[in-house]
Motif scaffolding. Sequence first.
Motif: not given
Length: 201
Positions: A157-161, A167-170, A172-183
Amino acid sequence: AAGQYENYATVVGYDGDNEFSDNDPSHYYGAAPDIDIEKSTNGADADNPTGPFVAEGDPVTWEYVVTNVGNVTLTDVTVTDDQLEDAEIDCGEGAGNVIADMEPDEVVTCQATGTAVAGQYANEATVEGEYGETTVTDSDPSHYFGSQGGIDIEKATNGEDADTPTGPFVAVGPSDNVTWDYVVTNPGNVALSGVVVTDDN
């Protein structure tokens, strides 16, 4: 020449006008000792790799079909395998890997069992037989591929396992995106098909 041979000798002589003759036969048997072995793995005549695919840990059965392809009886016919102990081979006559006598055209099937190991596997069977002072031999290889299936997924989640909260603090709202990577990794030794990644949210 191989096999039964015969010929006749004839003699003719004359005493004046009188003819005298005699004949006499002679024979020999041309001994041509020979032997053949055909090895299979789980029913496949796998002379070349890869051979059948067998899941790691599953049973493997090797069959050794020995044929006296010569024209004389062979004695002390012995089957060996370069990857197995002699005691692991059973020719069904109470003598392990030894067949006491084999008549011409006789066929004997021996067997051994084992457990599949991962990766490419190869072994070679050898048979030897005796005819007087003559030793005849033949070999046949066999193969299987020990398949070792598996799959692994690591999600970030946002580069963190972030396996455990928080997990990382993100923000709330449209100003910050959440990106999930699946390896996704195939740690096995066989190709996988139909690989599908899902997420419960």
